[in-house]
Design an enzyme around this catalytic site. Structure first.
Site, mmCIF file in Angstrom:
data_model
loop_
_atom_site.group_PDB
_atom_site.id
_atom_site.type_symbol
_atom_site.label_atom_id
_atom_site.label_comp_id
_atom_site.label_asym_id
_atom_site.label_seq_id
_atom_site.Cartn_x
_atom_site.Cartn_y
_atom_site.Cartn_z
ATOM 1 N N ASP A 31 25.813 26.595 19.470
ATOM 2 C CA ASP A 31 26.254 25.231 19.144
ATOM 3 C C ASP A 31 27.709 25.050 19.570
ATOM 4 O O ASP A 31 28.587 25.784 19.115
ATOM 5 C CB ASP A 31 26.088 24.962 17.644
ATOM 6 C CG ASP A 31 26.088 23.465 17.339
ATOM 7 O OD1 ASP A 31 27.026 22.764 17.777
ATOM 8 O OD2 ASP A 31 25.148 22.995 16.680
ATOM 9 N N SER A 36 24.948 17.056 17.536
ATOM 10 C CA SER A 36 23.998 18.179 17.534
ATOM 11 C C SER A 36 22.572 17.722 17.244
ATOM 12 O O SER A 36 21.626 18.382 17.661
ATOM 13 C CB SER A 36 24.417 19.229 16.507
ATOM 14 O OG SER A 36 25.527 19.935 16.992
ATOM 15 N N THR A 85 20.687 21.298 14.089
ATOM 16 C CA THR A 85 19.997 21.996 15.186
ATOM 17 C C THR A 85 18.656 22.584 14.740
ATOM 18 O O THR A 85 17.614 22.231 15.313
ATOM 19 C CB THR A 85 20.911 23.082 15.802
ATOM 20 O OG1 THR A 85 22.131 22.460 16.193
ATOM 21 C CG2 THR A 85 20.263 23.736 17.002
ATOM 22 N N GLU A 118 20.323 30.241 16.475
ATOM 23 C CA GLU A 118 21.481 29.377 16.742
ATOM 24 C C GLU A 118 22.787 30.054 16.333
ATOM 25 O O GLU A 118 22.930 30.488 15.186
ATOM 26 C CB GLU A 118 21.363 28.053 15.993
ATOM 27 C CG GLU A 118 22.491 27.102 16.411
ATOM 28 C CD GLU A 118 22.780 25.974 15.424
ATOM 29 O OE1 GLU A 118 23.301 24.945 15.865
ATOM 30 O OE2 GLU A 118 22.508 26.122 14.217
ATOM 31 N N HIS A 141 35.578 22.551 16.244
ATOM 32 C CA HIS A 141 36.052 21.332 15.558
ATOM 33 C C HIS A 141 37.435 21.574 14.949
ATOM 34 O O HIS A 141 38.262 20.672 14.901
ATOM 35 C CB HIS A 141 35.075 20.925 14.453
ATOM 36 C CG HIS A 141 33.871 20.174 14.945
ATOM 37 N ND1 HIS A 141 33.922 18.852 15.306
ATOM 38 C CD2 HIS A 141 32.591 20.563 15.143
ATOM 39 C CE1 HIS A 141 32.706 18.450 15.695
ATOM 40 N NE2 HIS A 141 31.883 19.476 15.616
ATOM 41 N N ASP A 195 24.211 23.151 23.020
ATOM 42 C CA ASP A 195 23.787 21.758 22.837
ATOM 43 C C ASP A 195 24.824 20.781 23.392
ATOM 44 O O ASP A 195 24.515 19.657 23.730
ATOM 45 C CB ASP A 195 23.462 21.471 21.362
ATOM 46 C CG ASP A 195 24.559 21.908 20.410
ATOM 47 O OD1 ASP A 195 25.542 22.554 20.842
ATOM 48 O OD2 ASP A 195 24.434 21.606 19.204
ATOM 49 N N HIS A 196 26.085 21.254 23.472
ATOM 50 C CA HIS A 196 27.199 20.443 23.973
ATOM 51 C C HIS A 196 28.428 21.325 23.905
ATOM 52 O O HIS A 196 28.346 22.451 23.391
ATOM 53 C CB HIS A 196 27.419 19.189 23.101
ATOM 54 C CG HIS A 196 27.553 19.529 21.641
ATOM 55 N ND1 HIS A 196 28.703 20.085 21.109
ATOM 56 C CD2 HIS A 196 26.666 19.462 20.610
ATOM 57 C CE1 HIS A 196 28.516 20.315 19.831
ATOM 58 N NE2 HIS A 196 27.284 19.964 19.483
ATOM 59 N N HIS A 198 33.200 16.437 19.832
ATOM 60 C CA HIS A 198 32.462 17.021 20.967
ATOM 61 C C HIS A 198 32.928 16.407 22.277
ATOM 62 O O HIS A 198 33.623 15.391 22.279
ATOM 63 C CB HIS A 198 30.957 16.738 20.815
ATOM 64 C CG HIS A 198 30.365 17.336 19.581
ATOM 65 N ND1 HIS A 198 29.090 17.079 19.164
ATOM 66 C CD2 HIS A 198 30.893 18.193 18.667
ATOM 67 C CE1 HIS A 198 28.845 17.746 18.053
ATOM 68 N NE2 HIS A 198 29.926 18.419 17.729
HETATM 69 ZN ZN LIG Z 1 29.813 19.755 16.193
#
Ligand SMILES: [Zn+2]
Length: 451
Positions: free
Chosen positions: A40, A88, A141, A259, A268, A306-307, A416
């Site tokens: 993630d 997410s 997720t 994950e 973050h 995911d990003h 993100h």
């Molecule tokens: Zn995030």
């Protein structure tokens, strides 16, 4: 529940597989087990940073990592809405179903139509199913592989769906390891007791992981997310849990989602040492999966992100330098380091040096002391408990800024970003993931294997 779009998924999948070159390898007709791993927030800057972070400084060569070894492609991550920057939930829905949706939505299209997920398809085929995460197991997720709901924030409802939604009257999930106890043991409903009645072995103490012997099992080791890897006793808890999951699932074909949930959380916070420890745990889990595939060639391993999170850059403010060695010396998250510093207000300078090996300029030391004094003055006059949290978080921001300044780590955001992410693969049908694609294609290609 009706999966209106599931037939469409299969039709598209068939069309894609018809265009693929003929596989001349001997065809193994046994169903293929699938290990699907998601880091993630783990955009490309994270795996580059990890290469320098994990490098042995005593050799001239910068060694390749497991990520370099398994890299096969890149994927775009944009959501269905027009933001280009995914969250997410939308990203995991794309990776789980092959369809884009709007940010915040879990397992449903933008019109709230339920979408068939890979895990559900695997269960339809009689596979064992598992998920291993370090967030709560009902976080966006993992939820996107099991639940169908209009908001990722409806944690209790998502947890309920894990038990209430069935496939051919069977539960969807045979193994869950991670955090999230507070959502499964609530005043209004004790889901763990219900799982227990259905024959699940349940543990809530991480040290009892070894005691799990047969499916179905649930291990919930924290009220919400587990501790950051960097602050944990087991720094590779994701790898440890992945190893356990593989040993339990492999009695028959299986679908396992793994994950690395907290790479994103450290991103973050713009906390580079925290992020590197999480990427390390994910890399170790990837090594566990790789070893499994080497011993069980009829398995597909696909890993991606995911990003990306935080706009991480290696180098900042015009300086041609990234100091991996500084990051390598830090062994606590910025939050935990801040709490240690504030617990010794008169000797924080010594603790800082011991914990970071960064020598601060007299000006930085003075500024740090001024910030602590200012907060203490506020606390003295206002004396409110909730201000202590605010003080910790304000001082934590200074700690993060100093570590980033000294290591020359750049960040552009606390959210993100829309960068493409990498795809890593090995084992059966890995060639499906070569080159550039969209995140929805990853799911569509895995669906072709689950036919
Ligand atoms: Zn995030």
């Amino acid at each position: 529940m009706k999966f209106i779009l599931s037939l469409l998924t299969l039709t598209i999948s068939c069309a894609i597989s018809a265009l693929e070159p003929v596989d001349l390898e001997p065809v193994d007709l046994e169903p293929v087990s699938i290990i699907y791993m998601i880091g993630d927030g783990m955009g490309p800057a994270y795996t580059s940073a990890y290469r320098y972070y994990i490098d042995n400084p005593n050799t001239e060569v910068i060694e390749q990592t497991i990520f370099d070894e398994l890299l096969v492609g890149m994927a775009s991550t944009y959501p269905r809405d027009n933001t280009l920057v995914t969250d997410s939930a939308a990203a995991a829905t794309a990776l789980a179903t092959g369809y884009k949706t709007n940010n915040g939505i879990v397992g449903l299209g933008p019109d709230l139509t339920p979408l068939l997920t890979l895990l559900e398809r695997a269960k339809e085929l009689g596979y064992n199913t598992g998920l291993v995460v370090t967030s709560q197991v009902n976080h966006a997720t993992p939820a996107s592989f099991i639940a169908h709901i209009d908001s990722r924030n409806k944690y209790n409802e998502i947890a309920d769906q894990y038990l209430d939604h069935r496939i051919a009257s069977r539960l969807k999930i045979d193994l869950m390891l991670g955090g999230g106890l507070m959502y499964f043991q609530r005043k209004d409903r004790n889901l763990l007791a219900e799982f227990d009645e259905l024959g699940y072995q349940i543990i809530t103490d991480y040290r009892k992981l070894v005691s799990l012997k047969t499916l179905p099992v649930i291990g919930l080791f924290a009220p919400k997310g587990m501790q950051h890897a960097i602050d944990s006793d087991d720094k590779i808890r994701l790898a440890t849990m992945t190893n356990k999951a593989l040993s339990l699932l492999d009695e028959k074909p299986f679908f396992l989602l793994v994950e690395g949930s907290q790479i994103d959380w450290c991103g973050h916070s713009n906390d580079i040492a925290c992020a590197m420890a999480e990427v390390h745990d994910f890399a170790e889990a990837l090594k566990v999966a790789k070893q499994y595939v080497e011993q069980h060639p009829n398995t597909l391993l696909v890993a991606t992100a995911d990003h990306s999170t935080g706009g991480l850059s290696l180098g900042s403010n015009g300086k041609y330098l990234w100091q991996a060695s500084i990051v390598r010396e830090i062994h606590a998250s910025a939050k935990s380091l801040t709490k240690t510093l504030l617990a010794s207000p008169n000797t924080w300078q010594n603790i800082w040096l011991r914990e970071t090996k960064i020598s601060l300029s007299p000006k930085s030391q003075e500024d740090f002391q001024t910030a602590i004094d200012a907060w203490d003055a506020i606390l003295k006059t206002e004396g409110k408990n909730n201000l202590i949290e605010k003080k910790v978080s304000a001082i934590q921001q200074i700690v993060i800024k100093l570590i980033n300044q000294h290591s020359h780590t750049g960040w552009t955001s606390n959210g993100h970003t829309a960068d493409d992410v990498q795809i890593f693969s090995m084992g059966r049908s890995r060639e499906l993931f070569f080159g550039s694609m969209d995140n929805t294609d990853i799911a569509k290609k895995i669906f072709t294997i689950l036919e």
